[in-house]
Design an enzyme around this catalytic site. Structure first.
Site, PDB file in Angstrom:
ATOM      1  CG  ASN A  96      56.187  27.945  14.008  1.00 34.20           C
ATOM      2  OD1 ASN A  96      55.542  28.943  14.298  1.00 34.20           O
ATOM      3  ND2 ASN A  96      56.882  27.268  14.883  1.00 34.20           N
ATOM      4  CD  GLU A 130      56.995  29.113  18.606  1.00 33.04           C
ATOM      5  OE1 GLU A 130      57.278  28.528  17.558  1.00 33.04           O
ATOM      6  OE2 GLU A 130      57.426  28.766  19.713  1.00 33.04           O
ATOM      7  CG  ASN A 151      64.277  32.753  13.185  1.00 36.18           C
ATOM      8  OD1 ASN A 151      63.937  31.633  12.836  1.00 36.18           O
ATOM      9  ND2 ASN A 151      64.846  33.014  14.355  1.00 36.18           N
ATOM     10  NE  ARG A 166      78.073  26.321   8.734  1.00 40.01           N
ATOM     11  CZ  ARG A 166      77.113  25.806   9.508  1.00 40.01           C
ATOM     12  NH1 ARG A 166      77.203  24.552   9.914  1.00 40.01           N
ATOM     13  NH2 ARG A 166      76.074  26.523   9.887  1.00 40.01           N
ATOM     14  CG  HIS A 185      64.125  33.143  19.392  1.00 37.42           C
ATOM     15  ND1 HIS A 185      65.064  32.141  19.249  1.00 37.42           N
ATOM     16  CD2 HIS A 185      64.157  33.515  20.695  1.00 37.42           C
ATOM     17  CE1 HIS A 185      65.640  31.929  20.420  1.00 37.42           C
ATOM     18  NE2 HIS A 185      65.126  32.742  21.308  1.00 37.42           N
ATOM     19  CG  ASP A 191      68.007  34.119  17.855  1.00 45.99           C
ATOM     20  OD1 ASP A 191      68.370  33.341  18.752  1.00 45.99           O
ATOM     21  OD2 ASP A 191      67.537  33.743  16.772  1.00 45.99           O
ATOM     22  CD  GLN A 226      48.229  30.757  25.596  1.00 47.00           C
ATOM     23  OE1 GLN A 226      48.705  31.786  26.056  1.00 47.00           O
ATOM     24  NE2 GLN A 226      47.626  29.846  26.369  1.00 47.00           N
TER      25      GLN A 226
HETATM   26  C1  GRF Z   1      59.565  26.384  17.324  1.00 42.78           C
HETATM   27  O1  GRF Z   1      59.451  26.436  18.735  1.00 42.78           O
HETATM   28  C2  GRF Z   1      60.260  27.628  16.855  1.00 42.78           C
HETATM   29  O2  GRF Z   1      60.031  28.755  17.651  1.00 42.78           O
HETATM   30  C3  GRF Z   1      61.688  27.265  16.970  1.00 42.78           C
HETATM   31  O3  GRF Z   1      61.774  25.889  16.645  1.00 42.78           O
HETATM   32  C4  GRF Z   1      60.520  25.284  16.875  1.00 42.78           C
HETATM   33  C5  GRF Z   1      60.108  24.691  15.551  1.00 42.78           C
HETATM   34  O4  GRF Z   1      58.940  24.010  15.684  1.00 42.78           O
HETATM   35  N1  GRF Z   1      62.487  28.068  16.079  1.00 42.78           N
HETATM   36  P1  GRF Z   1      58.173  23.496  14.354  1.00 42.78           P
HETATM   37  O5  GRF Z   1      59.177  22.726  13.517  1.00 42.78           O
HETATM   38  O6  GRF Z   1      57.667  24.704  13.627  1.00 42.78           O
HETATM   39  O7  GRF Z   1      57.089  22.642  14.925  1.00 42.78           O
END
Ligand code: GRF
Length: 202
Positions: A14, A181, A108, A66, A110, A151, A179
């Site tokens: 991503n 993300e 974010n 943490r 998801h 989420d 397709q």
């Molecule tokens: C992706 O599928 C995203 O939707 C989810 O974790 C995965 C991360 O993939 N939150 P990358 O590290 O961006 O390849």
């Protein structure tokens, strides 16, 4: 110029989609000011470095609690002084302090059509395993604002992706990434940069 800090934990596809979109002009007036990972071995860090983006890594195991990790993470984000925080496969639940400090400015991605297959325990391949187990014919991806739930923040955009006979969780994950993300996240950043989507503190 929109300044974005991108938080990652894994492969960084991503992040790569964002970097590619910056390169080819699909994202306007935006600078990735920092890529921060909570995993030293995250390939996302290599992708950032190859693109000349400053990186930082903070691992929970290097902190005695943490709370001290979350404090250091907030410090690292603030040092980058971003307008927005982009969670691109970031596998650590943000502290309430960070979420409050950047209210309305954290997005974010998801890998499902929220409210399906989301919330505690639904991450990575588990999302797609649940979708296949339920037998849905359509899944997809969602970009949403991050609030103090899991989420549960306001949905910004979604894209549906067909589930095909014979899909495995891995095959479905790849199709949803390709397709949905990798299209939705860059487009959302561009919409914010161009003022089509309003963010907090404006
Ligand atoms: C992706 O599928 C995203 O939707 C989810 O974790 C995965 C991360 O993939 N939150 P990358 O590290 O961006 O390849």
């Amino acid at each position: 110029m929109l300044k974005a800090a991108v938080l990652v934990s894994g492969g960084g596809t991503n992040l790569q989609a964002i970097l590619d979109a910056l390169e080819d002009g699909r994202i306007h007036d935006t600078e990735i000011v920092r890529v921060i990972s909570n995993k030293k071995d995250a390939y996302a860090l290599e992708r950032a470095a190859k693109h000349g983006v400053a990186t930082e890594c903070l691992e929970l195991k290097d902190f005695d609690s943490r709370e001290s990790f979350d404090e250091a993470l907030l410090g690292a984000i603030e040092a980058a002084d971003p307008d927005i925080i982009v969670l691109a496969g970031f596998m650590h639940v943000l502290s309430s302090e960070i979420i409050r400090a950047y209210a309305g400015r954290i997005i974010n991605i998801h890998p499902s059509l929220i409210p399906s297959f989301c919330g505690k325990g639904y991450y990575g391949l588990k999302v797609h395993e649940a979708a296949l187990k339920r037998g849905v014919k359509v899944s997809g991806a969602t970009v949403h604002f991050v609030d103090e739930g899991t989420d549960t923040g306001p949905i910004i955009c979604q894209k549906a992706v067909e589930v095909l006979p014979g899909d495995t969780p891995e095959i479905l994950q790849k199709r949803i990434m390709e397709q949905a993300e990798w299209e939705l996240l860059p487009r959302t950043i561009d919409d914010i940069a161009c003022g089509r989507i309003r963010i907090g503190k404006e």
